[in-house]
Design an enzyme around this catalytic site. Structure first.
Site, PDB file in Angstrom:
ATOM      1  N   LYS A 133      -8.341  -5.587   6.004  1.00  0.00           N
ATOM      2  CA  LYS A 133      -9.110  -5.018   7.119  1.00  0.00           C
ATOM      3  C   LYS A 133      -9.569  -6.147   8.030  1.00  0.00           C
ATOM      4  CE  LYS A 133     -10.809  -1.433   7.868  1.00  0.00           C
ATOM      5  NZ  LYS A 133     -10.468  -0.456   8.946  1.00  0.00           N
ATOM      6  N   TYR A 191     -15.689  -7.308  -6.363  1.00  0.00           N
ATOM      7  CA  TYR A 191     -16.069  -7.001  -7.735  1.00  0.00           C
ATOM      8  C   TYR A 191     -16.705  -8.197  -8.435  1.00  0.00           C
ATOM      9  CZ  TYR A 191     -13.369  -2.652  -7.403  1.00  0.00           C
ATOM     10  OH  TYR A 191     -12.891  -1.412  -7.044  1.00  0.00           O
TER      11      TYR A 191
END
Length: 370
Positions: A193, A142
């Site tokens: 991840k 972000y």
């Protein structure tokens, strides 16, 4: 009388309606407990764009920096879909988080017994659910640079968002998660991840090291974030504290919200680092739900997430633990009595609007305050 300063930023859509129900509780605390709350109300989001030309003004930011805590409603709506990207309503929220250095976002997902049947999952999977998600809030995709859309010519464009994390950012959110777990069931699940993302590899390494060196008494599990999303809807009660990055935290906390019966039920707290001199943290509290423009102004929005966010404010910013406990117990009592807004309505319950739900919780709270 001690003075406690609060900046209220109702925002757009249902934000002002939900914030009005918190005003009732602040008045009660000042009257019954001499709490000394002093409030200022300012614009943010689309309302600020219309009146002040920016999603959050410099004057509002100065107030946010100087007050004890910020209560935030919601921002956005189709009215502002055409504004430049840097002036979108959500940019006001992102600036508040960034400039206040609110790196730790705490999102509890609690399923009240009275709402177990309102969840999209079977009762036995969610009854008694109590998860705390810690989302890193000021780093990641972000805020990473470059962030751009590049015209490649020939009708082709390239969109770029950059996922960036540094060691210290991961360390501080990991410590916050382990500290929180020590006050709960002493288990942390870290989600990333690492199988496809270098930031995930670093995240896993840093969390593991902080655990080994500083919190060996807390149980730690690692899980890929996509598998974590699956497990949240398969067997959610296996989790205690989940710590994850900005993007995955955004998505996983919304998944957790639906386990509780409604997005209108989830509060959140965004906290900064303790001041080295005073020990106080800058903090902002907000419901997880959005501005819900489709129901704004109808008086039917669920104010519980906003009210529960105020309970978190009492607990974390003002150490008013007894009052926070009383407010959370008041919410549970009202739900047990069968009082429901439309989003959590079940057969046999009494359907009420925003103000009526707020009044019922305020009445139960007043009884507990004495």
């Amino acid at each position: 009388m001690a003075t406690r300063s609060l900046l209220l930023l109702p925002g757009d859509g249902i934000g002002p309606e939900a914030m009005a129900e918190v005003d009732k509780l602040i008045a009660l605390l000042n009257e019954r407990r001499g709490a000394g709350f002093e409030t200022r109300t300012r614009l943010v989001g689309g309302a600020a764009i219309d009146a002040e030309g920016a999603p959050v003004s410099d004057e509002t930011m100065a107030l946010a920096m100087s007050c004890d805590a910020v209560l935030f409603g919601a921002v956005g709506g189709p009215k502002w879909d055409g504004v430049p990207y840097e002036l979108r309503p959500e940019a006001g929220l992102l600036r508040l988080r960034k400039d206040l250095a609110l790196f730790a976002n705490l999102r509890p997902a609690i399923c009240y017994p009275a709402l177990a049947d309102a969840s999209s999952l079977k009762r036995h999977l969610v009854e008694g659910l109590d998860i705390l998600i810690l989302r890193e809030l000021t780093g990641g995709v972000y805020f990473g640079e470059p962030k751009e859309i590049v015209d490649l010519g020939g009708g082709q464009k390239r969109g770029v968002d950059t996922q960036v994390y540094e060691t210290y950012e991961i360390e501080r959110i990991a410590r916050a998660a382990f500290e929180a777990a020590r006050t709960r069931r002493n288990r942390v699940t870290s989600m990333e991840k690492r199988n496809v993302m270098k930031t995930g590899v670093l995240w896993n390494e840093v969390v593991s090291r902080v655990h080994r060196d500083e919190y060996p008494d807390v149980a730690l599990d690692h899980m890929l974030a996509d598998a974590g999303g699956m497990k949240l809807v398969q067997a959610p009660k296996q989790f205690d504290v989940i710590v994850t990055d900005n993007l995955f935290g955004d998505m996983l906390s919304d998944i957790a919200a639906m386990l509780t019966g409604s997005l209108g039920m989830l509060p959140s707290a965004s906290l900064g680092s303790p001041d080295e001199t005073t020990g106080k943290r800058r903090a902002m509290y907000e419901p997880v739900h959005g501005s819900a423009p489709d129901i704004a102004g109808q008086g039917i929005a669920n104010p519980i997430a906003m009210i529960a966010s105020f309970a978190m404010c009492l607990r974390y910013s003002f150490a008013m633990v007894a009052e926070a406990d009383a407010l959370e117990a008041s919410i549970a009592h009202v739900l047990e009595s069968g009082t429901r807004t439309g989003d959590i309505m079940v057969e046999g319950a009494s359907k009420v609007g925003t103000a009526e739900m707020g009044d019922a919780i305020a009445a139960a709270f007043a009884e507990r305050l004495g």
